[in-house]
Design a protein around this motif. Structure first.
Motif, mmCIF file in Angstrom:
data_model
loop_
_atom_site.group_PDB
_atom_site.id
_atom_site.type_symbol
_atom_site.label_atom_id
_atom_site.label_comp_id
_atom_site.label_asym_id
_atom_site.label_seq_id
_atom_site.Cartn_x
_atom_site.Cartn_y
_atom_site.Cartn_z
ATOM 1 N N LEU A 66 3.447 4.019 -26.879
ATOM 2 C CA LEU A 66 3.790 2.988 -27.866
ATOM 3 C C LEU A 66 2.710 2.976 -28.940
ATOM 4 O O LEU A 66 1.547 2.659 -28.661
ATOM 5 C CB LEU A 66 3.911 1.598 -27.220
ATOM 6 C CG LEU A 66 4.498 0.500 -28.124
ATOM 7 C CD1 LEU A 66 5.101 -0.624 -27.280
ATOM 8 C CD2 LEU A 66 3.497 -0.087 -29.092
ATOM 9 N N VAL A 67 3.108 3.356 -30.140
ATOM 10 C CA VAL A 67 2.191 3.406 -31.271
ATOM 11 C C VAL A 67 2.561 2.289 -32.232
ATOM 12 O O VAL A 67 3.739 2.095 -32.528
ATOM 13 C CB VAL A 67 2.310 4.772 -31.984
ATOM 14 C CG1 VAL A 67 1.572 4.771 -33.307
ATOM 15 C CG2 VAL A 67 1.773 5.885 -31.087
ATOM 16 N N THR A 68 1.570 1.534 -32.700
ATOM 17 C CA THR A 68 1.882 0.563 -33.747
ATOM 18 C C THR A 68 1.418 1.083 -35.091
ATOM 19 O O THR A 68 0.393 1.761 -35.190
ATOM 20 C CB THR A 68 1.215 -0.813 -33.543
ATOM 21 O OG1 THR A 68 -0.131 -0.613 -33.185
ATOM 22 C CG2 THR A 68 1.893 -1.632 -32.494
ATOM 23 N N ARG A 94 6.861 -4.979 -24.183
ATOM 24 C CA ARG A 94 5.962 -3.990 -23.602
ATOM 25 C C ARG A 94 6.399 -3.604 -22.188
ATOM 26 O O ARG A 94 6.362 -2.433 -21.808
ATOM 27 C CB ARG A 94 4.536 -4.541 -23.606
ATOM 28 C CG ARG A 94 3.493 -3.616 -23.064
ATOM 29 C CD ARG A 94 3.438 -2.292 -23.798
ATOM 30 N NE ARG A 94 2.153 -1.633 -23.616
ATOM 31 C CZ ARG A 94 1.920 -0.356 -23.828
ATOM 32 N NH1 ARG A 94 2.903 0.441 -24.223
ATOM 33 N NH2 ARG A 94 0.723 0.154 -23.670
ATOM 34 N N ALA A 111 -0.834 -5.890 -32.818
ATOM 35 C CA ALA A 111 -1.046 -4.446 -32.694
ATOM 36 C C ALA A 111 -2.054 -4.135 -31.595
ATOM 37 O O ALA A 111 -1.853 -3.239 -30.781
ATOM 38 C CB ALA A 111 -1.524 -3.875 -34.024
ATOM 39 N N SER A 155 -0.358 -2.133 -27.918
ATOM 40 C CA SER A 155 -0.086 -0.699 -28.058
ATOM 41 C C SER A 155 -1.044 0.218 -27.327
ATOM 42 O O SER A 155 -2.160 -0.152 -26.966
ATOM 43 C CB SER A 155 -0.075 -0.341 -29.540
ATOM 44 O OG SER A 155 -1.050 -1.046 -30.245
ATOM 45 N N ASP A 156 -0.585 1.435 -27.125
ATOM 46 C CA ASP A 156 -1.444 2.505 -26.629
ATOM 47 C C ASP A 156 -2.355 2.996 -27.753
ATOM 48 O O ASP A 156 -3.483 3.385 -27.526
ATOM 49 C CB ASP A 156 -0.593 3.685 -26.141
ATOM 50 C CG ASP A 156 0.255 3.306 -24.942
ATOM 51 O OD1 ASP A 156 -0.295 2.717 -23.995
ATOM 52 O OD2 ASP A 156 1.473 3.580 -24.959
ATOM 53 N N VAL A 211 -3.088 2.497 -32.208
ATOM 54 C CA VAL A 211 -2.824 1.781 -33.454
ATOM 55 C C VAL A 211 -3.091 2.728 -34.625
ATOM 56 O O VAL A 211 -4.117 3.414 -34.647
ATOM 57 C CB VAL A 211 -3.745 0.544 -33.590
ATOM 58 C CG1 VAL A 211 -3.458 -0.199 -34.887
ATOM 59 C CG2 VAL A 211 -3.582 -0.391 -32.401
#
Ligand code: ADP
Ligand code: ADP
Length: 225
Positions: free
Chosen positions: A31-33, A177, A197, A201-202, A204
């Motif tokens: 998960l990228v923000t 999530r 963020a 997330s994993d 950012v």
């Protein structure tokens, strides 16, 4: 090997370049923000990935295949917007089943899948309700279930929590999530909220004026003086 690779993405509207050479690799299940101020190009980047806007340059590789010339539906990408965008004249279960119906999934299989998703988002008792009978948070959970129903390879979330009040925003944030991890679905989450963020997330990616200017894990970014 990245699951989703953005390579030299460029987009302009008229004479204004909105995305400058955006490069980004995302692992499967990550998960990228995208975090950045309003107007920096976050939505445009998501719309390019989803195929809702044409690129002016670059490649988008999904599972090693260039999807740039595919129409939106063939890209197998799910998207959730800030405004819930449910079909107002369809019930909750009909909304969730819509994409499957369009793809010719049998009624029985649709029912089964929507029942599972409704349980996951804890809205089983609302299956026959209409969107306007739901709260904003509930509508956004239905929008999430609707986009996951067709088992997309990638999920794009464009400020999905911004229209909600603070308390609901936090609980839905952790719910998103949890679901993302459960499905191990590769996700890009767009926000202009730094706390969101960093907690979600994993990794950012900080965006400014159409470019990714810095990226790292939340821990790495916290460490920046
Ligand atoms: P963000 O999502 O980061 O707020 P956007 O991607 O929505 O940023 O917008 C980036 C820039 O592109 C803004 O200056 C916006 O006004 C412009 N823009 C977005 N869509 C269009 C469009 N369809 N036509 C012209 N300009 C656009
Ligand atoms: P966001 O809330 O994601 O920043 P906006 O409110 O900027 O979105 O834009 C909403 C819609 O208007 C999008 O479809 C976007 O492409 C379009 N848009 C944004 N800015 C412009 C612009 N300057 N000219 C034309 N269309 C625009």
């Amino acid at each position: 090997k990245p699951y989703l690779r953005l390579e030299g993405i460029r987009k302009q509207f008229g004479n204004t370049t909105v995305l400058h050479n955006v490069n980004l690799d995302i692992r499967e299940g990550e998960l990228v923000t995208l975090l950045g101020p309003s107007g920096c190009g976050k939505s445009t980047l998501l719309r390019c990935i989803a195929g809702l806007t044409d690129l002016d340059g670059g490649h988008i590789l999904l599972d090693s295949k260039d999807i740039v010339n595919l129409p939106p539906r063939s890209r197998e990408i799910g998207m959730v917007f800030q405004s819930y965008a449910l079909f107002p004249n369809l019930s909750v279960s009909e909304n969730i089943e819509y994409g499957m119906k369009m793809r010719g999934v049998s009624k029985e299989a649709r029912r089964k899948r929507s029942a599972e998703l409704l349980e996951l988002i804890d809205l089983g008792e609302k299956r026959d309700a209409y969107p306007q009978q739901l709260s904003g948070g509930q509508q956004q959970r239905v929008a999430l279930a609707r986009s996951l129903a067709v088992q997309p390879k990638v999920l794009l979330l464009d400020e999905p929590l911004s229209a909600l009040d603070a308390r609901i925003r936090k609980s839905l944030r952790s719910e998103i999530r949890e679901i993302q991890k459960k499905f191990n679905i590769t996700t890009i989450f767009v926000t202009h909220d730094q706390e969101e963020a960093l907690t979600l997330s994993d990794r950012v990616c900080l965006m400014n004026k159409g470019s990714i200017v810095q990226q790292g894990t939340p821990e790495e970014l916290y460490a920046i003086p």
